[in-house]
Design a protein around this motif. Structure first.
Motif, PDB file in Angstrom:
ATOM      1  N   LEU A  88       0.852  -1.183   0.000  1.00  0.00           N
ATOM      2  CA  LEU A  88       0.000   0.000   0.000  1.00  0.00           C
ATOM      3  C   LEU A  88       0.891   1.237   0.000  1.00  0.00           C
ATOM      4  CD1 LEU A  88      -3.185   0.078   0.328  1.00  0.00           C
ATOM      5  CD2 LEU A  88      -2.773   0.680   2.726  1.00  0.00           C
ATOM      6  N   GLY A  89       0.443   2.319  -0.621  1.00  0.00           N
ATOM      7  CA  GLY A  89       1.229   3.552  -0.648  1.00  0.00           C
ATOM      8  C   GLY A  89       0.347   4.779  -0.603  1.00  0.00           C
ATOM      9  N   MET A  90       0.684   5.722   0.305  1.00  0.00           N
ATOM     10  CA  MET A  90      -0.050   6.987   0.418  1.00  0.00           C
ATOM     11  C   MET A  90       0.917   8.098   0.785  1.00  0.00           C
ATOM     12  SD  MET A  90      -3.538   5.813   2.453  1.00  0.00           S
ATOM     13  CE  MET A  90      -2.671   4.735   3.602  1.00  0.00           C
ATOM     14  N   VAL A  91       0.477   9.328   0.554  1.00  0.00           N
ATOM     15  CA  VAL A  91       1.264  10.513   0.888  1.00  0.00           C
ATOM     16  C   VAL A  91       0.872  11.012   2.272  1.00  0.00           C
ATOM     17  CG1 VAL A  91       1.713  12.934   0.268  1.00  0.00           C
ATOM     18  CG2 VAL A  91       1.538  11.195  -1.526  1.00  0.00           C
ATOM     19  N   GLU A  92       1.872  11.385   3.064  1.00  0.00           N
ATOM     20  CA  GLU A  92       1.575  11.995   4.360  1.00  0.00           C
ATOM     21  C   GLU A  92       1.179  13.452   4.165  1.00  0.00           C
ATOM     22  OE1 GLU A  92       3.497  13.073   8.740  1.00  0.00           O
ATOM     23  OE2 GLU A  92       4.828  12.575   7.069  1.00  0.00           O
ATOM     24  N   GLN A  93       0.037  13.826   4.719  1.00  0.00           N
ATOM     25  CA  GLN A  93      -0.352  15.230   4.775  1.00  0.00           C
ATOM     26  C   GLN A  93       0.263  15.797   6.048  1.00  0.00           C
ATOM     27  OE1 GLN A  93      -4.574  16.072   4.521  1.00  0.00           O
ATOM     28  NE2 GLN A  93      -4.305  18.108   5.399  1.00  0.00           N
ATOM     29  N   THR A  94       1.187  16.712   5.901  1.00  0.00           N
ATOM     30  CA  THR A  94       1.967  17.181   7.056  1.00  0.00           C
ATOM     31  C   THR A  94       1.361  18.385   7.753  1.00  0.00           C
ATOM     32  OG1 THR A  94       3.343  18.536   5.596  1.00  0.00           O
ATOM     33  CG2 THR A  94       4.116  16.302   6.087  1.00  0.00           C
ATOM     34  N   THR A  95       0.418  19.072   7.098  1.00  0.00           N
ATOM     35  CA  THR A  95      -0.151  20.274   7.707  1.00  0.00           C
ATOM     36  C   THR A  95      -1.434  20.650   6.993  1.00  0.00           C
ATOM     37  OG1 THR A  95       0.343  22.557   8.388  1.00  0.00           O
ATOM     38  CG2 THR A  95       1.064  21.905   6.181  1.00  0.00           C
ATOM     39  N   ALA A 113       1.942  16.237  15.252  1.00  0.00           N
ATOM     40  CA  ALA A 113       1.477  16.046  16.625  1.00  0.00           C
ATOM     41  C   ALA A 113      -0.022  16.338  16.738  1.00  0.00           C
ATOM     42  CB  ALA A 113       2.269  16.931  17.582  1.00  0.00           C
ATOM     43  N   ALA A 114      -0.469  17.398  16.081  1.00  0.00           N
ATOM     44  CA  ALA A 114      -1.894  17.739  16.120  1.00  0.00           C
ATOM     45  C   ALA A 114      -2.727  16.701  15.386  1.00  0.00           C
ATOM     46  CB  ALA A 114      -2.106  19.127  15.515  1.00  0.00           C
ATOM     47  N   PHE A 115      -2.203  16.200  14.261  1.00  0.00           N
ATOM     48  CA  PHE A 115      -2.915  15.159  13.537  1.00  0.00           C
ATOM     49  C   PHE A 115      -2.987  13.867  14.361  1.00  0.00           C
ATOM     50  CE2 PHE A 115      -1.803  17.431   9.400  1.00  0.00           C
ATOM     51  CZ  PHE A 115      -3.118  17.771   9.124  1.00  0.00           C
ATOM     52  N   LEU A 116      -1.924  13.561  15.088  1.00  0.00           N
ATOM     53  CA  LEU A 116      -1.934  12.372  15.934  1.00  0.00           C
ATOM     54  C   LEU A 116      -2.986  12.503  17.031  1.00  0.00           C
ATOM     55  CD1 LEU A 116      -0.854   9.656  16.864  1.00  0.00           C
ATOM     56  CD2 LEU A 116       1.021  10.848  18.025  1.00  0.00           C
ATOM     57  N   LYS A 117      -3.093  13.693  17.608  1.00  0.00           N
ATOM     58  CA  LYS A 117      -4.119  13.939  18.630  1.00  0.00           C
ATOM     59  C   LYS A 117      -5.512  13.718  18.042  1.00  0.00           C
ATOM     60  CE  LYS A 117      -5.524  17.531  21.957  1.00  0.00           C
ATOM     61  NZ  LYS A 117      -6.916  17.778  21.521  1.00  0.00           N
ATOM     62  N   HIS A 118      -5.722  14.233  16.835  1.00  0.00           N
ATOM     63  CA  HIS A 118      -7.008  14.032  16.159  1.00  0.00           C
ATOM     64  C   HIS A 118      -7.255  12.550  15.896  1.00  0.00           C
ATOM     65  CE1 HIS A 118      -9.835  13.904  12.736  1.00  0.00           C
ATOM     66  NE2 HIS A 118     -10.313  15.033  13.229  1.00  0.00           N
ATOM     67  N   TYR A 119      -6.222  11.842  15.492  1.00  0.00           N
ATOM     68  CA  TYR A 119      -6.327  10.398  15.236  1.00  0.00           C
ATOM     69  C   TYR A 119      -6.771   9.655  16.497  1.00  0.00           C
ATOM     70  CZ  TYR A 119      -4.594   5.678  14.005  1.00  0.00           C
ATOM     71  OH  TYR A 119      -4.469   4.328  13.770  1.00  0.00           O
ATOM     72  N   LYS A 120      -6.166   9.998  17.625  1.00  0.00           N
ATOM     73  CA  LYS A 120      -6.517   9.351  18.891  1.00  0.00           C
ATOM     74  C   LYS A 120      -7.960   9.650  19.298  1.00  0.00           C
ATOM     75  CE  LYS A 120      -1.828   9.604  20.878  1.00  0.00           C
ATOM     76  NZ  LYS A 120      -1.007  10.271  21.911  1.00  0.00           N
ATOM     77  N   GLU A 121      -8.351  10.903  19.117  1.00  0.00           N
ATOM     78  CA  GLU A 121      -9.648  11.348  19.632  1.00  0.00           C
ATOM     79  C   GLU A 121     -10.811  11.022  18.713  1.00  0.00           C
ATOM     80  OE1 GLU A 121      -9.144  15.497  20.370  1.00  0.00           O
ATOM     81  OE2 GLU A 121      -7.917  15.174  22.195  1.00  0.00           O
ATOM     82  N   HIS A 122     -10.534  10.695  17.454  1.00  0.00           N
ATOM     83  CA  HIS A 122     -11.627  10.443  16.516  1.00  0.00           C
ATOM     84  C   HIS A 122     -11.513   9.073  15.840  1.00  0.00           C
ATOM     85  CE1 HIS A 122     -11.451  14.845  16.977  1.00  0.00           C
ATOM     86  NE2 HIS A 122     -12.759  14.744  16.955  1.00  0.00           N
ATOM     87  N   SER A 123     -10.455   8.853  15.085  1.00  0.00           N
ATOM     88  CA  SER A 123     -10.325   7.578  14.367  1.00  0.00           C
ATOM     89  C   SER A 123     -10.295   6.401  15.336  1.00  0.00           C
ATOM     90  CB  SER A 123      -9.052   7.580  13.512  1.00  0.00           C
ATOM     91  OG  SER A 123      -9.020   8.702  12.672  1.00  0.00           O
ATOM     92  N   LEU A 124      -9.390   6.451  16.313  1.00  0.00           N
ATOM     93  CA  LEU A 124      -9.267   5.334  17.250  1.00  0.00           C
ATOM     94  C   LEU A 124     -10.501   5.211  18.137  1.00  0.00           C
ATOM     95  CD1 LEU A 124      -5.547   5.248  18.464  1.00  0.00           C
ATOM     96  CD2 LEU A 124      -6.673   3.847  16.737  1.00  0.00           C
ATOM     97  N   ARG A 125     -11.057   6.326  18.535  1.00  0.00           N
ATOM     98  CA  ARG A 125     -12.224   6.265  19.418  1.00  0.00           C
ATOM     99  C   ARG A 125     -13.372   5.522  18.756  1.00  0.00           C
ATOM    100  NH1 ARG A 125     -14.141  11.635  22.411  1.00  0.00           N
ATOM    101  NH2 ARG A 125     -11.998  11.370  23.171  1.00  0.00           N
ATOM    102  N   TRP A 126     -13.507   5.680  17.439  1.00  0.00           N
ATOM    103  CA  TRP A 126     -14.595   4.986  16.747  1.00  0.00           C
ATOM    104  C   TRP A 126     -14.206   3.565  16.340  1.00  0.00           C
ATOM    105  CZ3 TRP A 126     -19.650   5.881  15.970  1.00  0.00           C
ATOM    106  CH2 TRP A 126     -20.317   5.047  15.064  1.00  0.00           C
ATOM    107  N   LEU A 127     -13.020   3.407  15.753  1.00  0.00           N
ATOM    108  CA  LEU A 127     -12.641   2.122  15.169  1.00  0.00           C
ATOM    109  C   LEU A 127     -12.102   1.125  16.183  1.00  0.00           C
ATOM    110  CD1 LEU A 127     -10.930   3.421  11.906  1.00  0.00           C
ATOM    111  CD2 LEU A 127     -13.083   2.171  12.053  1.00  0.00           C
ATOM    112  N   ALA A 128     -11.312   1.605  17.129  1.00  0.00           N
ATOM    113  CA  ALA A 128     -10.665   0.676  18.077  1.00  0.00           C
ATOM    114  C   ALA A 128     -10.289   1.429  19.350  1.00  0.00           C
ATOM    115  CB  ALA A 128      -9.430   0.057  17.436  1.00  0.00           C
ATOM    116  N   PRO A 129     -11.255   1.727  20.202  1.00  0.00           N
ATOM    117  CA  PRO A 129     -10.980   2.522  21.401  1.00  0.00           C
ATOM    118  C   PRO A 129      -9.979   1.878  22.351  1.00  0.00           C
ATOM    119  CG  PRO A 129     -13.213   1.613  21.432  1.00  0.00           C
ATOM    120  CD  PRO A 129     -12.686   1.388  20.068  1.00  0.00           C
TER     121      PRO A 129
END
Length: 270
Positions: free
Chosen positions: A119-126, A135-151
């Motif tokens: 698999l290959g994707m581009v990192e969106q850095t900002t 760091a801000a994207f990681l916080k969003h990942y924890k609070e939204h993606s993980l909370r829904w998919l795998a808390p």
């Protein structure tokens, strides 16, 4: 099953009326700037002004739950599954209906970019003109993606985490099949509104969880040129881009945006 092509591009077109017009440009850019074949999934082919051909297969879009915003994005998983079922593609490219090829590409370019990974994707850095960073994207990942998919899951470290943008995804056939099987199974287990607060949990969250938590060893971080966008790349448009992505934050392309999308693939960014 259709005769093998080295690269099949999957494009999903539905929703806002201008997506049919921008998606038309996506398909035309692929047909003109590569020898790739296109698997187009849509509910109204006539709205795109496109016709089936040897290199363009049109597949009907099934029902999409209209009351849940995320479902119009999550429909990509069934679109990809349909493509894998009806074709024998060695390599797969998923493109949003507001992204276009802006230089000539071949299967070797895709294969080289994947570097042996599935698999290959581009990192969106900002997000330009904001304070967003990894760091801000990681916080969003924890609070939204993980909370829904795998808390219960632990997030990767800041050094390991990548906020992958799913507007363009390259893949080996086998890995995309593995991803789709997992994603469709997860959809069955999480049948709700796919929303945490004001934020929807959509296809990008699924790709990020798969690439950051489930199978990070399978994902290759691609250079910026595979998903070049004015919302996160300074100096847009830059020479050397392969794909220009005219994202409009889920609002659908504007009429001016349609003109820019058409010009980008016709003129290129050299």
């Amino acid at each position: 099953m259709m005769k093998q092509a080295e690269v099949w591009v999957c494009v999903l077109i539905h929703g806002h009326p201008t997506y049919y017009l921008s998606g038309r440009q996506t398909v035309l850019s692929v047909l003109r700037r590569s020898d790739f074949k296109v698997f187009l999934v849509t509910d109204h082919l006539y709205k795109t002004g496109l016709r089936r051909s040897e290199r363009l297969v049109a597949h009907p879009l099934g029902p999409v739950e209209s009351g849940v915003r995320a479902r119009r994005f999550l429909a990509k998983f069934n679109a990809l599954r349909a493509m894998l079922h009806h074709t024998d593609s060695e390599l797969v490219m998923l493109m949003d209906a507001d992204a276009v090829l802006v230089r000539d590409l071949g299967a070797d370019d895709v294969r080289k970019a994947l570097n042996g990974k599935g698999l290959g994707m581009v990192e969106q850095t900002t997000i330009l003109n904001s304070t967003m960073n990894r760091a801000a994207f990681l916080k969003h990942y924890k609070e939204h993606s993980l909370r829904w998919l795998a808390p219960e899951a632990a997030a990767p470290s800041l050094e390991e985490y990548r906020f992958y943008n799913s507007g363009v995804v390259l893949a080996q056939r086998r890995e995309m099949g593995r991803f789709c099987d997992w994603a469709v199974d997860m959809l069955a287990k999480r049948p709700g509104d796919h929303q945490v607060g004001d934020h929807i949990v959509a296809d990008q969250d699924y790709f990020q969880y798969y690439a950051n938590n489930l199978h990070p060893e399978a994902c290759q971080e691609l250079p910026w040129r595979w998903n070049h966008c004015e919302h996160w790349d300074r100096g847009f448009p830059r020479p050397g881009a392969y794909v220009a992505h005219f994202s409009n934050h889920c609002l659908g392309p504007s009429w001016r945006g349609l003109w820019r999308i058409r010009n980008a693939w016709r003129r290129g960014m050299a």
